[in-house]
Enzyme design. Structure first.
Site, PDB file in Angstrom:
ATOM      1  N   GLN A 198       6.057  31.711   2.753  1.00  0.00           N
ATOM      2  CA  GLN A 198       7.222  32.523   3.128  1.00  0.00           C
ATOM      3  C   GLN A 198       7.658  32.082   4.524  1.00  0.00           C
ATOM      4  O   GLN A 198       7.094  32.515   5.530  1.00  0.00           O
ATOM      5  CB  GLN A 198       6.857  33.997   3.095  1.00  0.00           C
ATOM      6  CG  GLN A 198       6.274  34.455   1.759  1.00  0.00           C
ATOM      7  CD  GLN A 198       7.290  34.407   0.631  1.00  0.00           C
ATOM      8  OE1 GLN A 198       8.260  35.153   0.618  1.00  0.00           O
ATOM      9  NE2 GLN A 198       7.065  33.514  -0.335  1.00  0.00           N
ATOM     10  N   ALA A 239      11.186  44.262   0.247  1.00  0.00           N
ATOM     11  CA  ALA A 239      10.612  42.964  -0.100  1.00  0.00           C
ATOM     12  C   ALA A 239      11.396  41.812   0.531  1.00  0.00           C
ATOM     13  O   ALA A 239      12.427  42.002   1.182  1.00  0.00           O
ATOM     14  CB  ALA A 239      10.561  42.818  -1.619  1.00  0.00           C
ATOM     15  N   HIS A 240      10.902  40.592   0.294  1.00  0.00           N
ATOM     16  CA  HIS A 240      11.492  39.420   0.944  1.00  0.00           C
ATOM     17  C   HIS A 240      12.934  39.185   0.502  1.00  0.00           C
ATOM     18  O   HIS A 240      13.311  39.422  -0.637  1.00  0.00           O
ATOM     19  CB  HIS A 240      10.641  38.167   0.730  1.00  0.00           C
ATOM     20  CG  HIS A 240      10.390  37.812  -0.705  1.00  0.00           C
ATOM     21  ND1 HIS A 240       9.560  36.776  -1.064  1.00  0.00           N
ATOM     22  CD2 HIS A 240      10.840  38.332  -1.872  1.00  0.00           C
ATOM     23  CE1 HIS A 240       9.523  36.687  -2.378  1.00  0.00           C
ATOM     24  NE2 HIS A 240      10.295  37.621  -2.887  1.00  0.00           N
ATOM     25  N   ASN A 241      13.737  38.747   1.484  1.00  0.00           N
ATOM     26  CA  ASN A 241      15.135  38.359   1.270  1.00  0.00           C
ATOM     27  C   ASN A 241      16.073  39.519   0.973  1.00  0.00           C
ATOM     28  O   ASN A 241      17.243  39.308   0.652  1.00  0.00           O
ATOM     29  CB  ASN A 241      15.264  37.309   0.157  1.00  0.00           C
ATOM     30  CG  ASN A 241      14.433  36.074   0.423  1.00  0.00           C
ATOM     31  OD1 ASN A 241      13.395  35.868  -0.217  1.00  0.00           O
ATOM     32  ND2 ASN A 241      14.847  35.270   1.382  1.00  0.00           N
TER      33      ASN A 241
END
Length: 351
Positions: A198, A239-241
């Site tokens: 990540q 969460a990511h993004n």
């Protein structure tokens, strides 16, 4: 230390109309039911109007219509709840940190810490981090490499910022929050999960508030982005993004899956869940426990799930839900049979 402010000074601070004794001293805030002679209260919800009759408050924040019938001292304002919000900071007993670095803090040689910042006991600030003026970093906070914290930020004890987290001005982060943890990214190779690095970061706008034990994961490639003025309650997972638009608010236990975009001025009630890779437009309100499985393109209020019922009734409803497929099949069969014997073959329920 308890603040003491004259009622007339509060009226001037708010731009309110004073009805009563401007020299009266106010030492705190309380509800209509509990306020004493030296405390200020407010009426924002009409259902609490009944408590005005016996209210013992030194003064009350009221709309003009309510002030006409109130015999006690009052500050007349257009929005009592907003006025209460503004005044609350004048009576906040939270200790104010002194500028300087505690001897037990560990700060990298190339980290930049403004002399007007306050760094608490056992805080760790890693290489390349930049801490602006007026920032308060509580005890046992961890500030990772190349992080940036803008002017006036306040981090409660035990906040963790992994590397490359950029925070705007006047951001408040409560204890246990973790920003920049690795997103949940894995590729499946013949049933075995392979980790995806990540390599993005986290960007937080100005005037954001982040609650206790909330987690905001770093992006897989680009940053996870939280806009200006966003308010996040406790125990939220982002969460990511994910991208969250300006002035959106979320209550506790919201969960947002990766790469979902949420617009501006949205409100997410407690326990809302969103799947990944969807878009939510501006001005959407999601009621508690709503599960969002697709994009929302029209502003408005949305709900899912079932509301509370007495247990016996709920069990009956659940049993009926399991029968819906069979009932629908039988209804289609009945409509077909009625259509076969109806002139013109019209068997619809509206004739």
């Amino acid at each position: 230390m308890t603040a003491t402010i004259k009622l007339g000074q509060l009226a001037e601070f708010l731009g309110a109309t004073l009805s009563g004794d401007g020299e009266k001293e106010i030492t705190g805030l309380a509800t209509l039911q509990e306020a004493g002679p030296a405390q200020l209260s407010f009426l924002a919800n009409p259902q609490y109007r009944k408590y005005l009759v016996d209210c013992q408050a030194g003064a009350v924040l009221l709309k003009a219509a309510d002030a006409e019938a109130y015999a006690g001292d009052a500050l007349v304002v257009a929005d009592p709840y907003l006025a209460y919000a503004r005044i609350s900071h004048l009576f906040d007993p939270k200790p104010k940190a002194q500028a300087g670095v505690h001897p037990s803090a560990v700060i990298a040689a190339d980290a930049q810490v403004d002399p007007a910042a306050s760094i608490g006991p056992f805080a760790v600030i890693e290489s390349g981090a930049r801490i602006a003026a007026g920032v308060t970093i509580g005890a046992h906070c961890f500030i990772g490499a190349r992080c940036e914290i803008g002017e006036g930020g306040w981090l409660a004890p035990r906040v963790t910022l992994y590397h490359d987290v950029r925070i705007g001005k006047r951001v408040v982060i409560q204890s246990g929050a973790v920003l920049g943890g690795e997103g949940f990214g894995f590729a499946n190779e013949k049933g075995v999960w392979q980790k995806i690095a990540q390599i993005g970061g986290v960007t937080i706008g100005d005037d954001v508030e982040i609650g206790v034990n909330t987690a905001i994961d770093r992006g897989a490639l680009a940053d996870t982005v939280i806009g200006n003025g966003v308010k996040l309650d406790n125990q939220i997972q982002i969460a990511h993004n994910v991208q969250v638009g300006d002035h959106t608010a979320m209550a506790a236990c919201v969960g947002i899956s990766g790469s979902t975009k949420i617009g501006k001025h949205c409100m997410l009630a407690g326990g809302v869940g969103l799947v990944g890779h969807i878009d939510i437009c501006d001005n959407v309100f999601l009621t508690g426990m709503t599960m969002v499985t697709h994009s929302i393109t029209e502003p408005g209020a949305y709900s899912s799930g079932t509301a509370m019922q007495p247990a016996a009734e709920w069990r009956k409803s659940a049993a009926r839900i399991r029968q819906l497929d069979d009932l629908a099949r039988r209804l289609r069969q009945l409509e077909k049979r009625v259509g076969d014997v109806t002139p013109g073959g019209n068997a619809s329920s509206d004739g």
